[in-house]
Design an enzyme around this catalytic site. Structure first.
Site, PDB file in Angstrom:
ATOM      1  CB  THR A 204      -0.588   0.490   1.124  1.00 12.71           C
ATOM      2  OG1 THR A 204      -1.582  -1.160   1.092  1.00 12.71           O
ATOM      3  CG2 THR A 204      -2.222   0.749   0.739  1.00 12.71           C
ATOM      4  N   GLY A 205       2.123   1.226   0.872  1.00 23.00           N
ATOM      5  CA  GLY A 205       2.939   2.406   0.777  1.00 23.00           C
ATOM      6  C   GLY A 205       3.688   2.618  -0.277  1.00 23.00           C
ATOM      7  CD1 TRP A 207      -1.288   1.066  -6.059  1.00 18.72           C
ATOM      8  CD2 TRP A 207      -1.782   3.062  -5.268  1.00 18.72           C
ATOM      9  NE1 TRP A 207      -1.889   1.566  -7.318  1.00 18.72           N
ATOM     10  CE2 TRP A 207      -2.771   3.148  -6.045  1.00 18.72           C
ATOM     11  CE3 TRP A 207      -2.041   3.844  -4.154  1.00 18.72           C
ATOM     12  CZ2 TRP A 207      -3.907   3.666  -6.238  1.00 18.72           C
ATOM     13  CZ3 TRP A 207      -3.349   4.784  -4.253  1.00 18.72           C
ATOM     14  CH2 TRP A 207      -3.749   4.510  -5.200  1.00 18.72           C
ATOM     15  CG  HIS A 208      -0.149   6.735  -1.945  1.00 23.44           C
ATOM     16  ND1 HIS A 208      -0.573   5.123  -0.627  1.00 23.44           N
ATOM     17  CD2 HIS A 208      -0.870   6.524  -1.589  1.00 23.44           C
ATOM     18  CE1 HIS A 208      -1.846   4.651  -1.137  1.00 23.44           C
ATOM     19  NE2 HIS A 208      -2.291   6.009  -0.404  1.00 23.44           N
ATOM     20  N   GLY A 209       3.549   5.664  -3.878  1.00 19.95           N
ATOM     21  CA  GLY A 209       5.254   6.497  -4.619  1.00 19.95           C
ATOM     22  C   GLY A 209       6.152   5.909  -4.167  1.00 19.95           C
TER      23      GLY A 209
END
Length: 279
Positions: A204-205, A207-209
Site C-alpha cells: 500500500t505504501g 502504491w502511493h509513490g
C-alpha cells in the site's frame, strides 16, 4: 539522471487491469471478448486519474446494460460533482497554500504553527482525495454507472482499523480481495496473519509513490493494525468514544507527516520542530 514521465493515473490503470485478470483467473467473470468493453473498463475517464479503483466484476456487468441518460441520475451526479469540486477547489487548494508555506520552511515557524500545519494537511488531503472521488462518482452516475463510495467520514473513526474501513475504501478492499485473502488472510495462524498484514501495508505504501517515506508510512500502519488486532482491541473497547477518536486522530495525523515529507531526514526534523525541538 534518467527523467521518466509517468502517464496520469498509471497505478489505477494497472490495478484495474490486474483486477480483470484476477477475476477471470478465479472464474468470477468470463473473459471479455469485446475489446471496446474491456478498454472502456480499464480507461473509463471519470475515475482513471484519481480513483475510486473499480473492480472488473463490479463494472463489466454494468456495460451489458443499455445506458440511457436519466434525469434522476443527472441530477444526483451533478450534486456529487459539485460537492467534490467544492471540496477540492474551495477547501483543499486554499488550505494547501498555508500548509505548503509552513512545510517549505518549518524552522521559520514556532511549534504551534507547525502543529496546526499538519492538522491543516489532514484536512487538505481528505478534501483533495474525497473531492476527486466525489467528482468521479458523480460523472459516472450521470452516464448511468454506479461506483462504490470511497470515503465515509474517516475522521470520525474510533480505531485505526475503522479508519481504513472508511478511508480510500476501494484501495483497501482491492488489497484485501486480491492480496490479503490469497495470502491466507487470518486463516493460517497469528504469525502468518501478521506477515500478511505487513505485506499488504508495505505494498500500500509503495502504491502511493516510489519513495522511502511511503514505504515507512505503509509499515507504520501495518504495525499499528497488528497492535490493534492482537493487543489493543480489548483496551480500546473500554475507553469512552471521545478518547477512542482522539487516539485514532493523533496516530493518523502523525502518519500524515510521514506521508507528506518525501525526504526522511526532513520528516524527522519536522516532527522534532512540531514538538518544540528547535524552540
Amino acid at each position: 539522471t534518467l527523467q521518466i514521465i509517468l502517464p496520469l493515473g498509471i497505478s489505477f490503470y494497472l490495478f484495474q487491469a490486474m483486477s480483470y485478470m484476477f477475476d477471470v483467473k478465479k472464474g468470477t467473470i468470463s473473459a471479455e471478448k469485446d475489446f471496446i468493453k474491456l478498454a472502456t473498463y480499464i480507461s473509463f475517464f471519470p475515475q482513471i486519474t484519481s480513483g475510486p479503483i473499480v473492480k472488473a466484476h463490479d463494472f463489466l456487468p454494468q456495460l451489458d446494460r443499455v445506458h440511457r441518460i436519466k434525469k434522476s441520475n443527472v441530477y444526483e451526479g451533478i450534486q456529487l460533482f459539485v460537492l467534490g469540486l467544492t471540496k477540492k477547489v474551495v477547501f483543499a487548494d486554499r488550505i494547501g497554500v498555508a500548509v505548503n508555506a509552513v512545510y517549505s520552511a518549518p524552522l521559520a515557524y514556532n511549534n504551534i504553527s507547525i502543529f496546526w500545519a499538519i492538522i491543516g494537511y489532514s484536512l487538505q488531503i481528505y478534501c483533495d482525495f474525497s473531492g476527486y472521488s466525489d467528482m468521479a462518482i458523480g460523472l459516472g452516475r450521470i452516464f448511468g454507472f454506479r461506483y462504490m463510495e470511497n470515503f465515509k467520514l474517516p475522521y470520525t473513526s474510533k480505531s485505526i482499523s475503522e479508519f481504513w474501513r472508511r478511508w480510500h475504501i476501494s484501495l483497501s478492499s482491492w488489497f484485501k480481495e486480491y492480496v490479503y485473502i490469497p495470502l491466507g488472510g487470518n486463516r493460517r495462524g497469528v504469525l502468518l496473519q501478521a506477515r500478511n498484514i505487513l505485506v499488504v501495508w508495505m505494498l500500500t505504501g509503495i502504491w502511493h509513490g516510489a519513495s522511502w517515506n511511503y514505504v515507512l508510512w505503509g509499515v507504520y500502519y501495518g504495525i499499528l493494525l497488528m497492535l490493534e488486532k492482537f493487543l489493543l482491541k480489548p483496551v480500546l473497547k473500554h475507553l469512552p468514544g471521545v478518547l477512542q477518536n482522539v487516539y485514532t486522530m493523533v496516530l493518523v495525523i502523525f502518519g500524515w507527516v510521514l506521508f507528506k515529507c518525501e525526504d526522511l531526514s526532513y520528516c524527522f526534523s519536522y516532527l522534532k520542530a512540531m514538538v518544540g525541538g528547535f524552540h
